[in-house]
Write an enzyme that holds these catalytic residues in place. Structure first.
Site, PDB file in Angstrom:
ATOM      1  CD1 TRP A 130      -2.769   1.464   0.495  1.00 36.26           C
ATOM      2  CD2 TRP A 130      -2.037   1.871   2.572  1.00 36.26           C
ATOM      3  NE1 TRP A 130      -3.525   2.501   1.014  1.00 36.26           N
ATOM      4  CE2 TRP A 130      -3.090   2.764   2.288  1.00 36.26           C
ATOM      5  CE3 TRP A 130      -1.418   1.939   3.821  1.00 36.26           C
ATOM      6  CZ2 TRP A 130      -3.542   3.701   3.205  1.00 36.26           C
ATOM      7  CZ3 TRP A 130      -1.861   2.872   4.735  1.00 36.26           C
ATOM      8  CH2 TRP A 130      -2.915   3.742   4.433  1.00 36.26           C
ATOM      9  CG  ASP A 211      -1.262  -1.969   8.252  1.00 33.28           C
ATOM     10  OD1 ASP A 211      -2.056  -1.658   9.175  1.00 33.28           O
ATOM     11  OD2 ASP A 211      -1.321  -1.457   7.120  1.00 33.28           O
ATOM     12  CE  LYS A 246      -9.734  -0.375   4.362  1.00 34.41           C
ATOM     13  NZ  LYS A 246      -9.495   0.446   3.213  1.00 34.41           N
TER      14      LYS A 246
HETATM   15  C1  LMR Z   1      -7.034   1.461  -0.067  1.00 35.95           C
HETATM   16  O1  LMR Z   1      -5.956   0.852  -0.100  1.00 35.95           O
HETATM   17  O2  LMR Z   1      -7.706   1.704  -1.076  1.00 35.95           O
HETATM   18  C2  LMR Z   1      -7.586   1.906   1.249  1.00 35.95           C
HETATM   19  O3  LMR Z   1      -6.764   1.482   2.278  1.00 35.95           O
HETATM   20  C3  LMR Z   1      -7.910   3.341   1.294  1.00 35.95           C
HETATM   21  C4  LMR Z   1      -6.713   4.235   1.295  1.00 35.95           C
HETATM   22  O4  LMR Z   1      -6.652   5.094   2.179  1.00 35.95           O
HETATM   23  O5  LMR Z   1      -5.846   4.116   0.432  1.00 35.95           O
END
Ligand code: LMR
Length: 398
Positions: A130, A211, A246
Site C-alpha cells: 500500500w 498491519d 472496513k
Molecule cells: C485502499 O488501499 O484503497 C484503502 O486502504 C484506502 C486508502 O486510504 O488508500
C-alpha cells in the site's frame, strides 16, 4: 512567497475517487479505493453500528476530551480482536494499546516511535505494498526499503526470495507485514509460510510490524490473525496496527489501534507512556464518536456476534464476485488463466493489467482501478459484473 512550494500530484488511490465522482458516464464503476459496497452498490451501515449509534444518541452526551490513548473499551476491543479474548498476554498486561485515528494513524504513531527509539532501524515493506506505508514511514524519517513479495509473471509469492532477503537484514530492522488480505495483491502467506517468516524474524532479531486492515475478510476473525498470535506464542516483540474502517464500515470515523507486545510489564508501561507522548505531540487525543461505536460493538456480546456475521456476509459476497468474474473471463478468453482471482483474498485483486489497459478501462468504459492493476472486487455486484468482465476481456484481447 509560496511560489516555491511544489504542486501536489495527488494520491493515486484517493485521487481516483475524485475522478470517478466527476465522471458523467452512467455506466461508471468504482473499483479503485478499498471500500466495500453492497449488492446495490451502496456503502452499508452495519446493523450493529446502527444499534450502537442509537445508544450514543440517547441521551446526547457531553463530549469531553478523551484520554490520549482513547477510550479503554476501544483499546480492549482492539486487543481481544487481535490477540484473542482469553489471550494470556492480555491477562499478564504485556500489550500497550492505544486507540488511533484509523490504521494510518496507528502506522504514523508507530513510525514515530520507531524513529525515536530505534533510530538505526530501517523499515522494509513488501514489493508492492500500500503506497501510504512508504509515505508514512519516510514521513517520520525512517529509511524504507522493499523486500521481494509478488511474482507478477506467475501471480504468486516469491517466498524463497523473500526469506533469503530477510536473512540479510540487521538486528532491529523493521519488516512491515500484512497478516491477511495483502494490499494490493490479495496474495497471502500460508500458515506454514508464516511460521518460516517468524522463525527468521526471531533468529535475526528483527522487529515485525503487522498491519491488519481487513480482519474477517480473508478466512475468519481468528485465522486472519494467525501471524499475530503465532508471533505472540513465539515470544516475539511485535507492533500491530489495526483498522476498523472496513470491517465496521466506519471509514470516515477514522478508528483503529496500535498495539505493541512487550516482554515485561515494566517495558509495556514505558512503551505505553511514549505512545501517549507521541499522540500528544501530533494530535493530542483521538476523536470520540467512532471510538464509542467501537467500544459498544466490541464489548456487547450480542452486538459483537451480530457484527462478526455481518463481516462474514461481506466476505462471502466478495468471494461470490470473484467466482463470477473468473467464470465470465474464462468463458471470454479461454486460453488465459484466471485462477489468481479466486486464489487472492480480501477486497483486492491484482489483475496484471498494464497501466495502458487500466487507462483504457477508465477512458472508454468509466471503470476505475488503481494504475498498478489493483481492482477492488468489493465494488462489483450482479448489476455491473458482466459490464466489467466484458470490458476487461476487450482490453485484454486487443
Ligand atoms: C485502499 O488501499 O484503497 C484503502 O486502504 C484506502 C486508502 O486510504 O488508500
Amino acid at each position: 512567497m509560496f511560489e516555491r512550494i511544489d504542486y501536489y500530484a495527488g494520491d493515486p488511490i484517493l485521487g481516483l475517487m475524485e475522478k470517478y465522482s466527476a465522471d458523467s458516464n452512467p455506466n461508471k464503476v468504482n473499483l479503485g479505493i478499498g471500500i466495500y459496497y453492497d449488492e446495490n452498490g451502496v456503502l452499508p451501515v452495519l446493523d450493529c453500528v446502527k444499534t450502537a449509534e442509537e445508544r450514543i444518541a440517547d441521551p446526547i452526551a457531553p463530549r469531553p476530551y478523551l484520554p490520549m490513548a482513547g477510550l479503554p473499551g476501544h483499546r480492549k476491543g482492539c486487543q481481544e480482536l487481535l490477540f484473542g479474548k482469553d489471550a494470556q498476554i492480555l491477562k499478564d498486561g504485556l500489550v500497550a494499546t492505544i486507540a488511533t485515528i484509523g490504521g494510518s494513524g496507528a502506522l504514523k504513531v508507530g513510525a514515530e516511535f520507531i524513529h525515536d527509539w530505534f533510530p538505526q532501524a530501517k523499515c522494509y515493506v513488501s514489493d508492492p505494498t500500500w503506497g501510504n506505508h512508504i509515505a508514512i514511514f519516510e514521513g517520520s524519517d525512517v529509511e524504507v526499503g522493499k523486500y521481494p513479495y509478488y511474482d507478477k509473471a506467475n501471480s504468486s509469492i516469491k517466498f524463497d526470495e523473500m526469506i533469503a532477503f530477510f536473512e540479510t537484514l540487521n538486528k532491529n530492522d523493521v519488516i512491515l507485514l500484512h497478516p491477511c488480505c495483502h494490499n494490493p495483491t490479495g496474495m497471502d502467506l500460508t500458515q506454514a509460510q508464516w511460521d518460516t517468516v517468524l522463525n527468521v524474524v526471531k533468529a535475526r532479531e528483527l522487529i515485525p510490524f503487522m498491519d491488519i486492515a481487513y480482519q474477517g475478510f480473508g478466512e475468519d476473525m481468528d485465522s486472519d490473525a494467525y501471524a499475530i498470535r503465532k508471533a505472540v506464542e513465539m515470544g516475539l516483540p511485535l507492533f500491530v496496527s489495526n483498522s476498523f474502517s472496513k470491517n465496521l464500515s466506519l471509514y470516515g470515523e477514522r478508528v483503529g489501534g496500535l498495539s505493541v507486545v512487550c516482554p515485561t510489564v515494566d517495558e509495556t508501561d514505558r512503551v505505553f507512556g511514549q505512545l501517549n507522548a507521541t499522540v500528544r505531540r501530533i494530535y493530542s487525543s483521538p476523536p470520540s464518536h467512532g471510538g464509542r461505536v467501537v467500544d459498544i460493538v466490541m464489548n456487547d456480546e450480542t452486538l459483537h456476534e451480530q457484527w462478526v456475521g455481518e463481516v462474514y456476509a461481506m466476505r462471502d459476497r466478495i468471494k461470490a464476485m470473484r467466482l463470477k468474474l473468473k467464470s465470465v473471463l474464462e468463458a471470454k478468453i479461454p486460453n488465459r488463466n484466471f485462477d489468481y482471482i479466486t486464489r487472492q483474498n480480501g477486497m483486492f485483486s491484482f489483475t496484471g493489467l498494464t497501466p495502458e489497459q487500466v487507462e483504457r478501462l477508465q477512458i472508454e468504459f468509466g471503470i476505475y482501478m488503481v494504475s498498478n492493476s489493483r481492482m477492488c472486487v468489493a465494488g462489483l455486484n450482479t448489476s455491473n459484473i458482466d459490464y466489467v468482465a466484458n470490458a476487461m476481456a476487450d482490453v485484454l484481447k486487443d
